[in-house]
Design a protein around this motif. Structure first.
Motif, PDB file in Angstrom:
ATOM      1  N   VAL A  48       3.070  -2.268   0.086  1.00 57.37           N
ATOM      2  CA  VAL A  48       3.286  -3.704  -0.104  1.00 57.37           C
ATOM      3  C   VAL A  48       1.954  -4.458  -0.082  1.00 57.37           C
ATOM      4  CG1 VAL A  48       4.256  -5.766   0.967  1.00 57.37           C
ATOM      5  CG2 VAL A  48       5.628  -3.673   0.816  1.00 57.37           C
ATOM      6  N   ILE A  49       1.075  -4.028   0.789  1.00 59.70           N
ATOM      7  CA  ILE A  49      -0.210  -4.727   0.912  1.00 59.70           C
ATOM      8  C   ILE A  49      -1.113  -4.451  -0.285  1.00 59.70           C
ATOM      9  CG2 ILE A  49      -2.336  -4.851   2.297  1.00 59.70           C
ATOM     10  CD1 ILE A  49      -0.566  -4.187   4.747  1.00 59.70           C
ATOM     11  N   THR A  84       0.800  -6.536  -7.179  1.00 61.06           N
ATOM     12  CA  THR A  84       1.273  -7.870  -6.792  1.00 61.06           C
ATOM     13  C   THR A  84       1.328  -7.997  -5.276  1.00 61.06           C
ATOM     14  OG1 THR A  84       3.523  -7.070  -6.904  1.00 61.06           O
ATOM     15  CG2 THR A  84       2.674  -8.188  -8.868  1.00 61.06           C
ATOM     16  N   GLY A  85       0.555  -7.137  -4.600  1.00 60.59           N
ATOM     17  CA  GLY A  85       0.568  -7.103  -3.131  1.00 60.59           C
ATOM     18  C   GLY A  85      -0.301  -8.166  -2.508  1.00 60.59           C
ATOM     19  N   LEU A  86      -0.330  -8.134  -1.195  1.00 58.12           N
ATOM     20  CA  LEU A  86      -1.004  -9.147  -0.390  1.00 58.12           C
ATOM     21  C   LEU A  86      -2.472  -9.324  -0.775  1.00 58.12           C
ATOM     22  CD1 LEU A  86       0.584 -10.587   1.809  1.00 58.12           C
ATOM     23  CD2 LEU A  86      -0.654  -9.202   3.491  1.00 58.12           C
ATOM     24  N   VAL A  87      -3.182  -8.194  -0.844  1.00 63.28           N
ATOM     25  CA  VAL A  87      -4.623  -8.250  -1.098  1.00 63.28           C
ATOM     26  C   VAL A  87      -4.906  -8.858  -2.460  1.00 63.28           C
ATOM     27  CG1 VAL A  87      -6.722  -6.881  -1.376  1.00 63.28           C
ATOM     28  CG2 VAL A  87      -5.050  -6.279   0.408  1.00 63.28           C
ATOM     29  N   ASN A  88      -4.206  -8.321  -3.481  1.00 61.93           N
ATOM     30  CA  ASN A  88      -4.456  -8.815  -4.833  1.00 61.93           C
ATOM     31  C   ASN A  88      -4.059 -10.282  -4.983  1.00 61.93           C
ATOM     32  OD1 ASN A  88      -5.768  -6.859  -6.435  1.00 61.93           O
ATOM     33  ND2 ASN A  88      -3.916  -5.591  -6.367  1.00 61.93           N
ATOM     34  N   GLU A  89      -2.915 -10.660  -4.436  1.00 61.70           N
ATOM     35  CA  GLU A  89      -2.472 -12.050  -4.486  1.00 61.70           C
ATOM     36  C   GLU A  89      -3.527 -12.968  -3.882  1.00 61.70           C
ATOM     37  OE1 GLU A  89       0.593 -13.580  -5.545  1.00 61.70           O
ATOM     38  OE2 GLU A  89       0.728 -11.689  -6.663  1.00 61.70           O
ATOM     39  N   LEU A  90      -4.058 -12.528  -2.759  1.00 62.80           N
ATOM     40  CA  LEU A  90      -5.051 -13.324  -2.045  1.00 62.80           C
ATOM     41  C   LEU A  90      -6.314 -13.487  -2.880  1.00 62.80           C
ATOM     42  CD1 LEU A  90      -5.056 -14.547   0.883  1.00 62.80           C
ATOM     43  CD2 LEU A  90      -6.649 -12.716   1.455  1.00 62.80           C
TER      44      LEU A  90
END
Lengths: 385, 287
Positions: free
Chosen positions: B119-120, B124-130
């Motif tokens: 998920v991270i 489309t996970g946390l890192v990439n979204e950020l």
């Protein structure tokens, strides 16, 4: 107890009014000690007296809140531990288990950047000095307690430090070994001219090894004196009670110099107590048990101070024996006599204790001492572990 | 040494029978499947082993696994040692916080933790979204299905073993030793490197060995996080058995993996002492 000569490699340590507080209570309270180069000084006191805290401050493991530490005139407080040029013997030795004897002893030299033949020579010398010349390759775990203590000592002196600090160095050893090592440590420190600050709660160890003893009580310095002075001329009842065995009578001095509240003791001469000499009306009179004689009731010499009571116990302690006598008011006093003498009293027998006038030593009462609030005479005995 | 009392008579017999029941369970769950696997691996003589060793993809997965195991071990040591040191030497509060965090992670299913990393690290996970949101990158980085993702996930899952082994060792080393070193002329840093660190090495070695050996057998995490081109041994075996339905060769690969592990443990036991590696030894801070 030869005074240190001026060429001693040890440094003079001038402790000036060092104070350390934990919260509101001072662990060390304005202690000043002027330690001469080459002198062997013991910080003596019960647990909580501040002796270990003071040692930690000298070593640099703790910083004082106030005061200064001058080594040969230079302030030490701002110098970090590793540059203080101290040697240290720790409680339980703190030898490094992953290093052998040689490597342990070489450690302080390694930290000072010394290597090669010079380092090997110094390590060999140090091991020689503690009588373990052939032990270099041994593992620490293969050594007995006494041998570990010697290695710790060799490690502490190998760098020829200006100051040797010892934290209860003999605490973990049995009695015979302790006696032997006491003499050896004082011999070694004198031969090398080291300035030593030793910490102990064992008054006998302090009396045996030290040039001077600093007696501490609840963070304050009670007395800083030679063993002889401390034993024969205690400054107050705390010192008298802590060093050696003593019978103490606490009371007030009347105008005529006699003592009030002395629990049936007849002093001879009666005005032996001179209140003005001790600076206050309240004093403690101390008599060492070994100077107290015991006799049948009524047959004490006229010139002697005396008190009546009955024998409540007879205890053998090696070469001497203690006769415990309870006075009419229930106070226990001690007379110590040579065990080789035939025993001529028995338990429950009424007796008179008496002693020469010169054996009564008058001291002041320490502020806050038990005697200052409770005037009843009291006997303290030192208990040996 | 250390034996205070020995259990005698009926009590002893009772314990032995209970122990035997446990042994039976272990045998059923471990030995029986093992025997089956060994049997299947030999169903064509040593032909299955020859096929396995001739398979380029198996050899590649061996190399991938070794690389992964070394990297995970090294990163676990780098992250785990300071963590363990802080846990062993800090005050009570921090020590408790560190221990609780570690245990929460340790007790969470590895499946959950692997999915969490998925998920991270997803496109489309946390890192990439950020990173996209902040504007550092214009399109998602390829994080998932890479050796890096496997390394991160595996290190996160296995680092507690290093931490706990080092922590246990450090707890056995008296803090007085480092203080003594300073009193004898060492700076704090040198006191650590010359006293505390060498004394803690057996713990670090034990933890690292555990991490290394455990990494060799992991399947789920590399499968979820790693890419198709970076298969590890476990994935090779599954492919043979489940996809190619070649159970003989798959079993041969499993036996080979087992032999490698036994060999490593055997060598380690010789140099470290197996008892210490398994955490049974209680001797303190000896070499």
């Amino acid at each position: 107890m030869s005074p240190a000569d001026s060429r001693a490699p040890g440094a003079a340590l001038d402790i000036r009014s060092i104070t350390k507080r934990y919260g509101d209570t001072p662990a060390v309270d304005a202690v000043s000690l002027d330690i001469r180069a080459g002198e062997f000084v013991t910080l003596l006191g019960a647990s909580g007296s501040g002796k270990t805290t003071l040692l930690r401050i000298i070593a640099g493991f703790a910083d004082a809140d106030e005061g200064s530490l001058l080594v040969d005139g230079q302030e030490l407080r701002s110098v970090p531990v590793h540059r203080r040029d101290i040697g240290m013997v720790f409680q339980n030795y703190a030898l490094f288990p992953h290093l052998n004897v040689e490597q342990n002893v070489a450690y302080p030299l390694r930290m000072r950047g010394m290597r090669g033949p010079e380092r090997r020579r110094r390590v060999a010398e140090a091991l020689e000095a503690v009588h373990l010349p052939t032990f270099g390759r041994r593992r620490i775990t293969e050594l007995s307690g006494g041998q570990q203590q010697r290695v710790a000592l060799a490690r502490a002196i190998v760098s020829r430090p200006r100051l040797l600090l010892m934290d209860e160095p003999l605490g973990a050893l049995d009695r015979n070994l302790r006696d032997a090592l006491q003499l050896e440590i004082s011999r070694l420190s004198r031969e090398l001219g080291l300035t030593v600050v030793n910490v102990t709660h064992d008054q006998e160890e302090a009396l045996t090894m030290s040039d001077r003893i600093a007696l501490l009580d609840r963070g304050r310095l009670v007395q800083f004196a030679t063993p002889d002075d401390l034993y024969h001329r205690p400054v107050d009842d705390t010192a008298a009670a802590f060093v050696g065995e003593s019978n103490l009578f606490r009371g007030s001095v009347r105008d005529d110099g006699t003592l009030d509240g002395a629990d049936g003791v007849v002093f001879s001469p009666p005005s032996l107590v001179d209140g003005s000499a001790v600076g206050s009306g309240r004093v403690a009179v101390m008599v060492r048990p070994s100077l107290v004689r015991i006799t049948a009731v009524g047959s004490a010499p006229e010139a002697h101070s005396r008190v009546d009571g009955h024998v409540s116990g007879i205890v053998y302690a090696g070469d001497s024996r203690k006769i415990i006598v309870t006075t009419a008011s229930g106070t226990e006093l001690i007379a110590r006599e040579d065990a080789a003498r035939p025993l001529d009293v028995s338990v429950e027998q009424p007796v008179t204790l008496h002693w020469d006038a010169r054996s009564s030593i008058v001291t002041r009462l320490a502020a806050g001492s038990a005697g200052a609030t409770a005037p009843a005479p009291e006997t303290r005995r030192t208990v040996r572990a | 040494m250390g034996r205070v009392l020995s259990i005698q008579g009926g009590g002893r017999r009772w314990w032995i029978s209970v122990g035997l029941l446990g042994l039976l369970f272990v045998l059923l769950a471990l030995v029986v499947p093992l025997v089956v696997v060994v049997q299947r691996s030999l169903d064509a003589g040593f032909g299955n082993f020859a096929d396995a060793l001739a398979s380029a993809s198996f050899l590649r997965s061996l190399g991938n696994t070794a690389t992964l195991a070394v990297s995970v071990t090294v990163w676990s040591a780098l992250i785990g040692y300071p963590y363990a040191y802080a846990m062993a030497r800090s005050g009570r509060v921090l020590s408790r916080v560190l221990m609780t965090a570690l245990m929460l992670s340790f007790w969470t299913s590895l499946l959950v933790r692997s999915y969490a990393w998925q998920v991270i690290l997803n496109d489309t996970g946390l890192v990439n979204e950020l990173l996209l949101g902040v504007g550092i990158i214009d399109e998602p980085l390829q994080l998932i299905r890479t050796p890096l993702a496997t390394l991160i996930g595996m290190t996160h899952i296995l680092v507690p073993f290093t931490v706990l082994a080092v922590y246990a060792q450090l707890r056995g080393i008296s803090p007085d030793l480092a203080i003594a070193a300073r009193g004898l002329g060492a700076t704090r840093t040198r006191a650590f490197w010359t006293v505390t660190f060498p004394l803690s090495l057996p713990g670090l070695a034990a933890g690292s060995l555990l991490v290394f050996v455990l990494t060799l057998g992991y399947y789920v995490t590399p499968q979820l996080l790693g890419g198709a081109g970076n298969a590890v041994i476990g994935q090779s075996i599954v492919e043979q058995t489940n996809v190619l339905l070649n159970t003989g060769v798959g079993s041969a690969m499993a036996v080979l993996l087992l032999l490698i592990v036994v060999l490593i443990l055997g060598v380690a036991a010789r140099f470290l002492g197996l008892g210490r590696v398994l955490g049974i030894a209680t001797e303190r801070s000896a070499r």
